[in-house]
Design a protein around this motif. Structure first.
Motif, mmCIF file in Angstrom:
data_model
loop_
_atom_site.group_PDB
_atom_site.id
_atom_site.type_symbol
_atom_site.label_atom_id
_atom_site.label_comp_id
_atom_site.label_asym_id
_atom_site.label_seq_id
_atom_site.Cartn_x
_atom_site.Cartn_y
_atom_site.Cartn_z
ATOM 1 N N LEU A 59 -87.653 36.265 35.346
ATOM 2 C CA LEU A 59 -87.520 37.561 36.015
ATOM 3 C C LEU A 59 -86.807 37.386 37.349
ATOM 4 N N THR A 60 -87.004 36.215 37.962
ATOM 5 C CA THR A 60 -86.483 35.988 39.316
ATOM 6 C C THR A 60 -85.564 34.764 39.335
ATOM 7 N N SER A 81 -77.895 39.273 35.154
ATOM 8 C CA SER A 81 -77.659 38.366 36.281
ATOM 9 C C SER A 81 -76.207 37.903 36.328
ATOM 10 N N THR A 82 -75.852 37.316 37.456
ATOM 11 C CA THR A 82 -74.501 36.777 37.633
ATOM 12 C C THR A 82 -74.395 35.356 37.083
ATOM 13 N N HIS A 142 -83.252 37.402 36.488
ATOM 14 C CA HIS A 142 -82.930 36.649 37.716
ATOM 15 C C HIS A 142 -82.743 37.533 38.944
ATOM 16 N N PHE A 143 -83.757 38.349 39.258
ATOM 17 C CA PHE A 143 -83.674 39.110 40.513
ATOM 18 C C PHE A 143 -83.527 38.129 41.666
ATOM 19 N N GLY A 144 -82.579 38.411 42.529
ATOM 20 C CA GLY A 144 -82.127 37.446 43.530
ATOM 21 C C GLY A 144 -80.717 36.997 43.208
ATOM 22 N N ALA A 145 -80.314 37.174 41.959
ATOM 23 C CA ALA A 145 -78.948 36.855 41.524
ATOM 24 C C ALA A 145 -78.500 37.889 40.483
ATOM 25 N N VAL A 146 -78.779 39.153 40.802
ATOM 26 C CA VAL A 146 -78.473 40.231 39.851
ATOM 27 C C VAL A 146 -77.093 40.815 40.141
ATOM 28 N N ASP A 147 -76.384 41.150 39.074
ATOM 29 C CA ASP A 147 -75.138 41.912 39.193
ATOM 30 C C ASP A 147 -75.541 43.385 39.281
#
Ligand SMILES: [Fe+2]
Length: 264
Positions: free
Chosen positions: A41-42, A211-212, A11-16
């Protein structure tokens, strides 16, 4: 022995961001023969998110097999979603959305279960079933036959029903392809299990790697060791953005009646 690092739902765009380096460190220490990424992935299928995901996966050494998830199709841009749902994904990861990989102990076939018409739930297409059947038919007898698909046709760890069209048919179709192990994500919860109607298939799911978007109290990935007739899966978890630490270990042996969880 062949070792896989199974990660999912980045989940790039919501990554820790705190987890970016710890996951690379885990890969460096575990030295997998391949990294398997089972979709999402995103977060919103934006070009910048795909670029970030691609750049990140390039930092892992060795082969990386990637399949798309529902988040890799635009959610709100309906014309783009319906006309070319995976165009941005393909630009980042190549035209083939169902890649394969052959390792000493495994033949691994990726499957695209994303469905632009419903967006969230998945679908196992007839063309994917045919691709799996062909890949596994030609595999050496001792090789593990492994399918990688974002949506699993089994319930999640908390009992949520499988989020895929016609799950009973998907199960039967997968079993008929000769698949022995199915690696999935989507639920953001780690899980391992069987289905009565597909006793020869072991379903292994991981939660979200970095991801978060947590549905449990930790991020998690899995290290999967393959030997003839034996699968050993170690869950690695990271709490509060810290390092990945080994959690539970599960061992599965393949017998005449299908897979059995083994105590030793
Ligand atoms: Fe996800």
């Amino acid at each position: 022995m062949t070792r896989l690092l199974h990660i999912s739902d980045l989940h790039f765009g919501a990554v820790d961001d705190r987890l970016i380096q710890p996951l690379l460190d885990l890969a460096a220490s575990q030295r997998p023969d391949a990294v398997i990424v089972s979709g999402d992935l995103t977060q919103r299928a934006r070009p910048s998110q795909f670029s970030a995901a691609r750049a990140y996966l390039a930092r892992f050494s060795g082969p990386v097999l990637v399949v798309p998830g529902n988040h890799d199709m635009p959610l709100y841009n309906l014309p783009v979603r319906l006309a070319a749902p995976l165009a941005r994904y393909r630009k980042a990861f190549g035209a083939g959305v169902e890649p394969s990989l052959t390792l000493p102990d495994a033949v691994i076939q990726g499957v695209n279960t994303s469905d632009p018409f419903v967006w969230k739930a998945g679908r196992l297409r007839r063309s994917s079933v045919a691709r799996l059947t062909a890949a596994f038919a030609g595999a050496p007898a001792e090789a593990h036959r492994i399918a990688v698909m974002h949506h699993a046709p089994v319930p999640a760890a908390d009992g949520t029903p499988a989020d895929i069209a016609e799950p009973a048919k998907a199960l039967a179709d997968l079993a008929a392809t000769g698949a022995q192990v199915v690696l999935s994500g989507h639920t953001h919860m780690p899980h391992a299990g069987f289905a009565e109607t597909a006793a020869g298939v072991l379903f292994l799911q991981v939660g979200t790697a970095i991801s978060t978007r947590l549905k449990t109290d930790a991020n998690d990935v899995a290290v999967i060791d393959l030997a003839p007739g034996l699968v050993t899966r170690t869950s690695w978890i990271a709490r509060g953005g810290g390092v990945f630490e080994p959690s539970f270990l599960l061992r599965f042996r393949q017998g005449s009646a299908g897979w059995q969880q083994s105590a030793d």
